[in-house]
Enzyme design. Structure first.
Site, short mmCIF file in Angstrom:
data_model
loop_
_atom_site.label_atom_id
_atom_site.label_comp_id
_atom_site.label_asym_id
_atom_site.label_seq_id
_atom_site.Cartn_x
_atom_site.Cartn_y
_atom_site.Cartn_z
N GLU A 1 40.36 51.04 38.94
CA GLU A 1 38.97 50.74 39.27
C GLU A 1 38.73 50.81 40.76
OE1 GLU A 1 38.28 47.70 35.51
OE2 GLU A 1 38.15 46.90 37.53
N CYS B 1 35.87 49.70 47.88
CA CYS B 1 37.11 48.97 47.67
C CYS B 1 37.93 49.83 46.71
CB CYS B 1 36.75 47.62 47.05
SG CYS B 1 38.18 46.65 46.56
N CYS C 1 49.96 46.31 39.34
CA CYS C 1 50.55 45.78 40.57
C CYS C 1 51.82 45.03 40.21
CB CYS C 1 49.57 44.83 41.27
SG CYS C 1 50.16 44.24 42.88
N CYS D 1 51.07 37.88 41.63
CA CYS D 1 50.37 36.67 42.10
C CYS D 1 49.66 36.05 40.89
CB CYS D 1 49.38 37.03 43.20
SG CYS D 1 50.17 37.84 44.62
N CYS E 1 45.71 36.38 40.17
CA CYS E 1 45.09 37.71 40.27
C CYS E 1 45.22 38.44 38.93
CB CYS E 1 45.77 38.50 41.37
SG CYS E 1 45.28 40.23 41.45
N CYS F 1 36.98 40.49 43.54
CA CYS F 1 38.30 40.13 44.06
C CYS F 1 39.20 39.68 42.94
CB CYS F 1 38.21 38.93 45.00
SG CYS F 1 37.04 39.08 46.30
N1 SAH Z 1 47.74 43.52 46.95
C1 SAH Z 1 46.86 43.40 48.08
C2 SAH Z 1 45.47 43.95 47.84
C3 SAH Z 1 44.77 43.67 46.54
S1 SAH Z 1 43.93 42.17 46.24
C4 SAH Z 1 46.78 41.96 48.52
O1 SAH Z 1 47.25 41.10 47.81
O2 SAH Z 1 46.30 41.71 49.62
C5 SAH Z 1 42.72 41.92 47.47
C6 SAH Z 1 42.49 40.44 47.78
O3 SAH Z 1 41.92 39.73 46.67
C7 SAH Z 1 43.80 39.72 48.13
O4 SAH Z 1 43.58 38.88 49.25
C8 SAH Z 1 44.03 38.91 46.88
O5 SAH Z 1 44.89 37.83 47.12
C9 SAH Z 1 42.63 38.50 46.51
N2 SAH Z 1 42.51 38.02 45.13
C10 SAH Z 1 43.25 38.37 44.07
N3 SAH Z 1 42.86 37.69 42.97
C11 SAH Z 1 41.84 36.90 43.35
C12 SAH Z 1 41.02 35.97 42.66
N4 SAH Z 1 41.18 35.75 41.35
N5 SAH Z 1 40.07 35.33 43.36
C13 SAH Z 1 39.90 35.58 44.68
N6 SAH Z 1 40.64 36.44 45.37
C14 SAH Z 1 41.61 37.10 44.73
#
Ligand code: SAH
Length: 385
Positions: free
Chosen positions: A112, A125, A132, A136, A139, A363
């Site tokens: 996406e 974006c 991935c 985390c 996420c 996000c």
């Molecule tokens: N892998 C990279 C880029 C992808 S995510 C990274 O982790 O930076 C982009 C941003 O969205 C990251 O800061 C991630 O931690 C944040 N993110 C992921 N899941 C989220 C959620 N459920 N709510 C808010 N931010 C989130």
């Protein structure tokens, strides 16, 4: 989040190395494209012509390339511009100012991208991997695991495609020209290092070689792969680095960003400050506000102490609860107190605007959930880093 971002089109292929997508002009620099055109028996300048259609005019339909001989158009476009992304769905909200695109790749993987229009800029974006591997727990993409790295052209084509959407004028109230790219879609960009760096080079090279964006308008967001941050600092690029910190202490960060078990908070911040010194670019510290998990006043104070006096800006992101998650966003008063404490410590801090509630394109929500109920509330980042 239980669904997978993969449609296995060839069950026999599972477990084998994923097939590479077809080569595309965006995989190559201009001399590489000229060599390829020469192999086709065409004059080398055709590479520039096709590149100008793709990057300069955002045109990919050979019928519109009227400066090429009709007999050569299909062959040139077929070789240089194979279809990499097939749109599966495009969703819009915020009166069309936020648009999520779901693409199917040649092997059936889904990724996406999100287009966000503002009065003064247009940001896309983009995804760097299908899925991935960083796991985390808050996420959505992280829950499904890694399918594969995207090729350079699969990364670039998301931006070029959406630049074309913006140029068509559908994003009312925004400039027609794409200006900003953030690597904040699916995937960990620094885990697909060489292709992501090649993609950045295409994005910043002037047309017809590339899209001609400003390096300062490109943001690479990472969980904190320390050797890769150091390598990125040594490239002749000065893109903005965003570091997904989410906790100032190792005990919590080990859980929220599991790669912290390998590179600790102090190591990743050292790499970030070295990046800032080398490039002169302020590092953006990303911090998702998770209720009763990382939003305590003492954590704000600790974060403030770590960042005070550094070339850093904190972006607080209200957590976007992902389906099935046990976590929620912090209440607004808690968020305000967190901001106040950081600012008192002298740390520049903003809270990300949220938008895009209906399209699940926000996000951490990019999980390519074709088969998932998309009723879950989504919020869109407003990336002003
Ligand atoms: N892998 C990279 C880029 C992808 S995510 C990274 O982790 O930076 C982009 C941003 O969205 C990251 O800061 C991630 O931690 C944040 N993110 C992921 N899941 C989220 C959620 N459920 N709510 C808010 N931010 C989130």
């Amino acid at each position: 989040m239980t669904s997978l971002p993969l449609i296995p089109v060839d069950p026999d292929a599972r477990g084998r190395r994923p097939a590479l997508p077809p080569r595309h002009l965006a995989d190559l620099d201009l001399p590489g494209r000229q060599a390829l055109v020469a192999e086709l028996g065409e004059p080398a300048f055709r590479a520039k012509q096709v590149s100008n259609h793709y990057f300069g005019r955002l045109v990919r339909d050979p019928a519109l390339m009227t400066d090429l001989p009709a007999t050569a158009r299909e062959r040139l476009a077929g070789t240089l511009l194979p279809t990499l992304l097939t749109p599966v769905r495009e969703l819009a909200c915020d009166d069309g100012a936020t648009r999520k695109a779901l693409w199917r790749l040649h092997d059936g993987s889904l990724v996406e991208s999100v287009l966000m229009g503002y009065p003064d800029r247009v940001t896309v974006c983009i995804s760097s991997q299908a899925g991935c591997g960083m796991a985390c727990p808050f996420c959505a993409t992280g829950q499904a695991g890694l399918t594969r790295n995207l090729s350079t052209a699969e990364i670039v084509d998301q931006a070029v495609y959406l630049a074309g959407v913006a140029a068509s004028g559908v994003v009312a109230g925004s400039p027609p020209r794409l200006s900003h790219v953030v690597f904040m879609g699916m995937g960990e960009p620094l885990a697909n290092y060489s292709r992501v760096v090649a993609a950045i080079r295409r994005l910043v090279a002037p047309a017809p070689e590339g899209l001609g964006l400003s390096q300062r308008h490109i943001t690479v967001s990472t969980v904190g792969l320390v050797p890769a941050i150091r390598r990125l600092a040594s490239e002749d690029l000065s893109v903005t680095l965003a570091l997904s910190l989410h906790a100032p202490d190792d005990e919590l960060r080990d859980e929220l960003v599991p790669v912290n078990q390998r590179w600790k908070v102090s190591e990743v911040l050292d790499a970030a400050w070295d990046y800032a010194t080398t490039t002169g670019r302020r590092v953006s510290i990303e911090y998702a506000m998770i209720k009763d998990v990382n939003d305590q006043p003492w954590r704000a104070d600790l974060l403030g102490r770590l960042l005070a006096g550094k070339l850093a800006h904190v972006n607080l992101i209200p957590l976007n609860p992902t389906p099935g998650s046990r976590w929620d966003a912090s209440p607004k008063p808690v968020e305000r107190e967190f901001v106040r404490r950081l600012r008192d410590a002298g740390v520049s801090t903003t809270v990300r605007d949220t938008r895009g509630r209906e399209i699940d394109g926000a996000c951490g929500q990019l999980a390519a959930a074709e088969d998932r109920d998309t009723e879950a509330p989504g919020e869109e980042r407003r990336d002003r880093a």
